[in-house]
Design a protein around this motif. Sequence first.
Motif: not given
Length: 263
Positions: A220-242
Amino acid sequence: MTLNVERLTPSPVTGGAAEWTPRVMPPIGRDLGERQKLACAFRILGRAGFTENIAGHITVRADDAEELLVNPWGVWWEEMTASDICRVSLDATVIEGRWDVTPAIHIHTELHRRRPDARVVIHNHPYHATVLAALGVLPEFLHQTGSMFDGDLAFVDEYTGEIATSDLGADLADRIGDKSVVLLANHGVIVTGPSVEEATYRAATVDRQCRLMHDVLVSGRDHTLVAPALRRSMKASLLERGTDFFWNGAVRALLRDHPEVLD
């Protein structure tokens, strides 16, 4: 409720293999054929909770044939071996294998017809994804790992019962479109990918992200999100290296306890 906070957002890096590539990866220790990979995927996901007793199927489409590899009806994911895997036509006729396959394979056949990128299709009813599917909620980008699903998530909001014919499979495939992680209302989840390794990694991750979303909602608490500008590079790192990191380690752990999966 998403909390709107101001914070400094650094310029995103490229991410993925372009940013950094390991010189060498710890290997599995042996080469695996496609059936062996698929059997390992069933066991890995079964152990991770991506399963519901009699339910679920994974298909792999051969690159040069109108055929699929799929699990048989009656063998649990946690007990699958390479020799259990069936080979079927895109019309769901068993070409090779000791057992029958479920008519619900049409969830897969029509996606494979429409989506060359969806070489692997995984479907099951993992608990937390199914909770969100009942609530009509998609997981938000609460954690960096969820970035691997950026741009790939969708919700099919109509439950039509068992998908047991090609016509029903075609209707579902049209609803899914080009998305690769789809929650089905009052049903479960479909994950697609270009390889057994990547699809397994994504499937093992999505239910954890759904659990995180559920727990945040329950708080029930307010929450924050990963900024859209950061998701593309993180996605690449997760899939290509992870992907290799996840797959190699998961298979090594599996083979230590259950080497018979490759039989």
